[in-house]
Design a protein around this motif. Structure first.
Motif, PDB file in Angstrom:
ATOM      1  N   GLU A 148       0.853  -1.178   0.000  1.00 43.03           N
ATOM      2  CA  GLU A 148       0.000   0.000   0.000  1.00 43.03           C
ATOM      3  C   GLU A 148       0.893   1.232   0.000  1.00 43.03           C
ATOM      4  OE1 GLU A 148      -3.684  -0.003   2.537  1.00 43.03           O
ATOM      5  OE2 GLU A 148      -2.723  -1.809   3.303  1.00 43.03           O
ATOM      6  N   PHE A 149       0.400   2.283  -0.631  1.00 34.40           N
ATOM      7  CA  PHE A 149       1.201   3.494  -0.778  1.00 34.40           C
ATOM      8  C   PHE A 149       0.430   4.713  -0.297  1.00 34.40           C
ATOM      9  CE2 PHE A 149       2.888   0.545  -3.821  1.00 34.40           C
ATOM     10  CZ  PHE A 149       4.248   0.793  -3.830  1.00 34.40           C
ATOM     11  N   LYS A 150       1.171   5.773  -0.027  1.00 34.54           N
ATOM     12  CA  LYS A 150       0.549   7.078   0.124  1.00 34.54           C
ATOM     13  C   LYS A 150       1.324   8.066  -0.734  1.00 34.54           C
ATOM     14  CE  LYS A 150      -1.977   6.885   4.400  1.00 34.54           C
ATOM     15  NZ  LYS A 150      -2.078   7.173   5.818  1.00 34.54           N
ATOM     16  N   PHE A 273      -2.697   8.766  -9.716  1.00 30.80           N
ATOM     17  CA  PHE A 273      -3.573   8.074  -8.781  1.00 30.80           C
ATOM     18  C   PHE A 273      -4.345   9.099  -7.966  1.00 30.80           C
ATOM     19  CE2 PHE A 273      -0.019   5.075  -9.377  1.00 30.80           C
ATOM     20  CZ  PHE A 273      -0.746   4.007  -9.871  1.00 30.80           C
ATOM     21  N   ALA A 276      -3.245  10.792  -4.463  1.00 33.55           N
ATOM     22  CA  ALA A 276      -1.819  11.106  -4.458  1.00 33.55           C
ATOM     23  C   ALA A 276      -1.675  12.400  -5.248  1.00 33.55           C
ATOM     24  CB  ALA A 276      -1.010   9.990  -5.095  1.00 33.55           C
ATOM     25  N   PRO A 277      -1.693  13.520  -4.552  1.00 34.77           N
ATOM     26  CA  PRO A 277      -1.778  14.809  -5.244  1.00 34.77           C
ATOM     27  C   PRO A 277      -0.538  15.147  -6.063  1.00 34.77           C
ATOM     28  CG  PRO A 277      -1.407  15.135  -2.892  1.00 34.77           C
ATOM     29  CD  PRO A 277      -1.623  13.662  -3.096  1.00 34.77           C
ATOM     30  N   LEU A 281       5.176   8.763  -4.733  1.00 34.25           N
ATOM     31  CA  LEU A 281       4.530   7.818  -3.821  1.00 34.25           C
ATOM     32  C   LEU A 281       5.584   7.232  -2.886  1.00 34.25           C
ATOM     33  CD1 LEU A 281       2.394   5.627  -6.273  1.00 34.25           C
ATOM     34  CD2 LEU A 281       1.615   7.573  -4.913  1.00 34.25           C
ATOM     35  N   ILE A 284       3.821   2.348   2.479  1.00 33.26           N
ATOM     36  CA  ILE A 284       3.559   2.270   3.920  1.00 33.26           C
ATOM     37  C   ILE A 284       4.517   1.241   4.522  1.00 33.26           C
ATOM     38  CG2 ILE A 284       1.827   1.568   5.634  1.00 33.26           C
ATOM     39  CD1 ILE A 284      -0.235   2.962   4.196  1.00 33.26           C
ATOM     40  N   ASN A 418       2.129   8.925   9.546  1.00 34.43           N
ATOM     41  CA  ASN A 418       0.987   8.325   8.837  1.00 34.43           C
ATOM     42  C   ASN A 418       1.445   7.316   7.775  1.00 34.43           C
ATOM     43  OD1 ASN A 418       1.913  10.055   6.858  1.00 34.43           O
ATOM     44  ND2 ASN A 418      -0.095  10.919   6.378  1.00 34.43           N
ATOM     45  N   LEU A 549      -9.071   2.562  -1.762  1.00 29.59           N
ATOM     46  CA  LEU A 549      -8.586   3.762  -1.103  1.00 29.59           C
ATOM     47  C   LEU A 549      -9.217   3.935   0.254  1.00 29.59           C
ATOM     48  CD1 LEU A 549      -8.703   6.066  -4.151  1.00 29.59           C
ATOM     49  CD2 LEU A 549      -6.676   5.375  -2.923  1.00 29.59           C
TER      50      LEU A 549
ATOM     51  N   GLU B 179      -2.541   1.965   9.819  1.00 27.68           N
ATOM     52  CA  GLU B 179      -2.538   2.913   8.709  1.00 27.68           C
ATOM     53  C   GLU B 179      -2.913   2.204   7.409  1.00 27.68           C
ATOM     54  OE1 GLU B 179      -2.179   6.038   8.381  1.00 27.68           O
ATOM     55  OE2 GLU B 179      -1.585   6.581  10.413  1.00 27.68           O
ATOM     56  N   THR B 180      -3.776   2.813   6.629  1.00 32.82           N
ATOM     57  CA  THR B 180      -4.065   2.232   5.333  1.00 32.82           C
ATOM     58  C   THR B 180      -3.761   3.258   4.263  1.00 32.82           C
ATOM     59  OG1 THR B 180      -6.337   2.944   5.578  1.00 32.82           O
ATOM     60  CG2 THR B 180      -5.860   0.645   6.077  1.00 32.82           C
ATOM     61  N   GLY B 181      -3.354   2.760   3.130  1.00 36.00           N
ATOM     62  CA  GLY B 181      -3.043   3.650   2.029  1.00 36.00           C
ATOM     63  C   GLY B 181      -3.749   3.170   0.791  1.00 36.00           C
ATOM     64  N   MET B 182      -3.203   3.516  -0.348  1.00 40.72           N
ATOM     65  CA  MET B 182      -3.876   3.074  -1.562  1.00 40.72           C
ATOM     66  C   MET B 182      -3.127   1.921  -2.190  1.00 40.72           C
ATOM     67  SD  MET B 182      -2.917   6.056  -4.152  1.00 40.72           S
ATOM     68  CE  MET B 182      -1.294   6.100  -4.838  1.00 40.72           C
ATOM     69  N   ARG B 183      -3.886   1.089  -2.883  1.00 42.56           N
ATOM     70  CA  ARG B 183      -3.294  -0.008  -3.628  1.00 42.56           C
ATOM     71  C   ARG B 183      -3.138   0.455  -5.065  1.00 42.56           C
ATOM     72  NH1 ARG B 183      -5.339  -4.466  -0.348  1.00 42.56           N
ATOM     73  NH2 ARG B 183      -4.824  -5.998  -1.914  1.00 42.56           N
ATOM     74  N   LEU B 184      -2.081  -0.014  -5.694  1.00 44.96           N
ATOM     75  CA  LEU B 184      -1.869   0.348  -7.098  1.00 44.96           C
ATOM     76  C   LEU B 184      -2.804  -0.458  -7.970  1.00 44.96           C
ATOM     77  CD1 LEU B 184       1.999   0.343  -7.239  1.00 44.96           C
ATOM     78  CD2 LEU B 184       0.467   2.245  -6.801  1.00 44.96           C
ATOM     79  N   ALA B 188      -5.994   2.650 -12.974  1.00 42.81           N
ATOM     80  CA  ALA B 188      -5.946   4.055 -12.589  1.00 42.81           C
ATOM     81  C   ALA B 188      -5.197   4.826 -13.653  1.00 42.81           C
ATOM     82  CB  ALA B 188      -5.238   4.207 -11.253  1.00 42.81           C
ATOM     83  N   GLY B 189      -5.409   6.084 -13.748  1.00 42.92           N
ATOM     84  CA  GLY B 189      -4.565   6.833 -14.646  1.00 42.92           C
ATOM     85  C   GLY B 189      -5.277   7.784 -15.583  1.00 42.92           C
ATOM     86  N   GLN B 190      -6.340   8.412 -15.127  1.00 42.05           N
ATOM     87  CA  GLN B 190      -6.824   9.526 -15.922  1.00 42.05           C
ATOM     88  C   GLN B 190      -5.771  10.599 -15.778  1.00 42.05           C
ATOM     89  OE1 GLN B 190      -8.500   8.387 -13.211  1.00 42.05           O
ATOM     90  NE2 GLN B 190     -10.688   8.228 -13.643  1.00 42.05           N
ATOM     91  N   ARG B 192      -4.373  13.958 -15.555  1.00 40.04           N
ATOM     92  CA  ARG B 192      -4.886  15.302 -15.319  1.00 40.04           C
ATOM     93  C   ARG B 192      -4.214  16.312 -16.232  1.00 40.04           C
ATOM     94  NH1 ARG B 192      -4.576  16.316  -9.089  1.00 40.04           N
ATOM     95  NH2 ARG B 192      -2.885  17.614  -9.822  1.00 40.04           N
TER      96      ARG B 192
END
Lengths: 551, 199
Positions: A148-150, A273, A276-277, A281, A284, A418, A549, B179-184, B188-190, B192
């Protein structure tokens, strides 16, 4: 992992013949293990350490300190029973890190209590661009499902006299910059239009071949970009190390075509993603998760894992001089067609070997290690952020931003709790720079730290208080710091191969290229991660959102 | 997401225990309702998901198998990360596997987060004739260490569903805190547009 356990006896390993034996679980070795398992090779993957990741591990505070300060001594070779047909050559272990300096300031009790809550990267600072090839490889190999990533919240560039400025992540952000004149903005507009056209396959208008081959810095000057923007593009986006304006000392002069590639990667990373602004990345629990994910991938495909298993010698055929196998610390001999060694292993010069009739020219290659340079790395722990309201961020200090003789850029990364790598309320800051010697490297890192942090003089806490009250904006106080110098060794394909050490880059692209190349040299007819890997978890396919997410 | 205004949660569940204790067989019995007398050592799968609907909540289990990395005591810390529950399995026909299960319990207590739910499972209960570890021994050890205890048989399915329901119920009551985050994900991939977009 290294906490006291029952006395350890080395288990016998079964079977004893493999296609490939890999020693060390750094990222490159783990990627090769996963790739070779995926095409059906039988592999034994060993590590003398009690943890995964070798030079890419994330360690507790205690483990990190002891790893840096007390390089493990090579274990005594077990039973020298040489009644076989093999020539036994003892391996030499040379720590790739040196000149370690560790300091703990006022909070040593807190740090002692919380040592295990830290997960500190050995090869930091490291992060991934959302659109770089590491991400593609994680997805293609299936390793991504274990991670998992942030997103890194912000990217800054350090400017002399001005402190931290945002690295723009959109055109809008550049045009809102009040420090740029209208003329400069127009020049930028022209530049971006040109790059956009160049990258757009449907457009005819391209940057000329001639311009693509000149140094990027010259091209940017030709486009009349202001120095501030030029510096951001070169050092904070293309991430080059050496001063591009100083062709005498610059070892990595970037060409326009490579600069454009970096811009394209950065641009497509931003916002790839949701959640992820920025462009970067971070995993975690730290970068040590990456090799673990590839190792798990390899294990799922049948690769056998044995930690805490030092290798003491190589077994070479007496007649042909070819590699046959290895001898473990337990005295057990294991055989394989190919061997990959962690870069910290070398063999003694052939001249010192007693077996005089042994065809030793081959060994000459392996005993010579090409040290391509040095990376200075620094780690600080603080109890506040370098930027209020920002927990995770990257910082680049371009050449000459700290002092006139600074010829390399310095990369830094702040990671907060975090990302589950440190106790709540603390931050880990990583710094790195290329250097020619340890003193130069440490001087650079200390200057970078002092620009944003307060490094206390040990044992004198009163001076900190006075510094604090004098300065207008309070810099975070460092409660623990470490410096060390790491050798840069590239990978090698011989009859015994070796992997590279961590490089000075922020991302893993070059390291993965090296791993892929090594794999291709060993297995020229095999694909590097065939596409048809079915997902382990078919139920995930009906996640319409595409991303899991939280938070 | 949550059906019937019911709480919905995702939980990582890890299995530990000696090779051959029946970790994979338990999961396959639960996930697929299958049993194989000669289940090969685990390679190739090592990751299952199963959704369990309880009155209290809908629990989506991510079940991690050891992928054989326990064989030389080389499980990665990644295995324990964020685990909400752990099942430590031993084989009632092997005292060795019971001794080793106790080591696994200590390993979990050391490695995993403190809010983790742990169960001790005595598998192969169908092999009563070859029993070497008594029910009482297992139960007593579990009690001393504050663990739930069940005797199961992946072969006859005895207590297998009960095991997972028990975990589900406990997790529905507990609060996850990691803690949780996002999975790849490749989809994904619009874009911007980043630096070059005109917008």
């Amino acid at each position: 992992m290294s906490e006291s356990q029952e006395p350890f006896s080395y288990p016998p390993i079964d079977p004893i013949n493999f296609d490939l034996i890999i020693v060390g679980t750094a990222l490159s070795e783990s990627v090769i293990a996963a790739a070779a398992s995926a095409v059906g090779k039988t592999i034994l993957h060993l590590d003398p350490n009690s943890f995964y990741g070798s030079h890419f591990a994330s360690l507790s505070l205690h483990d990190l300190s002891s790893y840096l300060t007390s390089p493990r001594s090579p274990p005594a070779a077990a039973s020298a029973s040489t009644d076989s047909d093999d020539v036994v050559i003892d391996l030499v272990h040379q720590h790739i890190c040196s000149d370690a300096e560790i300091a703990s300031y006022d909070e040593s009790a807190f740090l002692d209590e919380n040592s295990r809550k830290f997960s500190i990267d050995l090869g930091g600072p490291r992060a991934l661009f959302s659109a770089d090839k590491t991400i593609d490889l994680l997805l293609k190999s299936g390793a991504a499902q274990y991670l998992e990533f942030k997103g890194i919240d912000a990217s800054f560039v350090f400017e002399a006299n001005e402190g931290l400025a945002n690295v723009p992540d959109s055109r809008g952000a550049i045009f809102r910059d009040k420090k740029l004149s209208l003329r400069e903005k127009n020049q930028l507009m022209r530049f971006f239009k040109l790059v956009q056209q160049h990258l757009d396959v449907t457009q005819e208008e391209k940057i000329s071949e001639e311009d693509m081959d000149i140094p990027f810095v010259s091209f940017l000057e030709k486009m009349k970009l202001p120095p501030k923007i030029k510096s951001i593009l070169l050092y904070a986006i293309a991430m080059v190390d050496y001063d591009q304006d100083n062709s005498e000392i610059c070892k990595d002069l970037l060409k326009t075509k490579d600069g454009i590639d970096c811009l394209a990667q950065y641009s497509s990373s931003v916002g790839r993603f949701p959640n992820a602004p920025g462009a970067l990345l971070y995993p975690i629990y730290g970068e040590g998760e990456l090799p673990q994910a590839f190792c798990r991938r390899a294990a799922v495909k049948g690769c056998i894992y044995v930690l805490r298993m030092p290798v003491v010698s190589l077994l070479m055929d007496k007649v042909t001089g070819l590699y046959k196998g290895i001898r473990l610390v337990s005295g057990q001999d294991l055989y394989s067609h190919q061997l990959i060694l962690d870069p910290s292993f070398t063999i003694p010069s052939p001249l010192t070997l007693s077996a005089s009739d042994f065809p030793s020219e081959r060994l000459q290659m392996l005993s010579q290690r090409d040290i391509k340079g040095l990376v200075a790395r620094g780690i600080c722990i603080t109890k506040s952020s370098i930027k209020p309201d920002v927990s995770n961020c990257s910082v680049v200090y371009p050449p000459r931003s700290l002092y006139p003789e600074q010829v390399t850029s310095i990369k830094a990364l702040q990671i907060g709790s975090n990302l589950a790598v440190c106790p709540a309320g603390t931050f880990i800051l990583y710094f790195s720079t290329l250097c020619n010697d340890a003193d130069e490297g440490k001087k650079l890192l200390k200057a970078a730290m002092n620009a944003l942090l307060t490094l206390p003089v040990s044992g004198n806490s009163e001076s900190i208080l006075s510094v604090q009250s004098d300065s207008e904006d309070t810099k975070p106080i460092v409660i623990w710091s470490a410096f060390y110098i790491q050798k840069l060794i590239t990978s090698k394909f011989e009859f015994i191969s070796s992997t590279p050490t961590p490089d000075g880059n922020l991302n893993y692209n070059d390291l993965l290229d090296a791993a892929q190349k090594l794999f291709g040299q060993m297995y020229p007819n095999e694909e590097f991660f065939p596409k048809a890997t079915p997902p382990d978890d078919p139920t995930d396919e009906d996640d319409a959102s595409g991303l899991t997410l939280d938070s | 997401m949550a059906r019937n205004a019911n709480k919905s949660l995702q939980a990582k569940l890890v299995l530990l225990g000696d090779m051959g204790a029946g970790k994979t067989s338990l999961v396959l019995r639960f996930v697929k309702g299958q049993f194989s007398e000669y289940q090969e050592s685990t390679i190739g799968a090592a990751f299952f998901t199963q959704v369990l609907s309880l009155n209290e909540a809908t629990v989506k289990f991510d079940i991690w198998d050891t992928a054989g990395q326990e064989r030389y005591h080389s499980l990665a810390p990644m295995y324990y990360r964020g685990a909400a529950a752990a099942i430590v399995v031993y084989d009632i026909t092997s005292m060795d596997s019971f001794v080793r299960a106790k080591k696994w319990v200590r390993e979990v207590q050391r490695q995993a987060n403190s809010s983790l739910t742990m169960l001790l499972v005595a598998n192969k209960a169908d092999l009563e004739d070859e029993r070497k570890v008594s029910n009482e021994e297992g139960e007593e050890y579990a009690k001393e260490n504050g663990l739930s205890f069940l005797e199961t048989s992946a072969k006859t399915a005895q207590n297998v569903n009960e095991l997972f329901y028990e975990i589900g119920k406990r997790l529905a009551k507990a609060k996850s805190s990691h803690e949780t985050g996002m999975r790849l994900h490749s989809r994904a991939g619009q874009d911007r547009g980043g630096l070059f977009c005109c917008a």
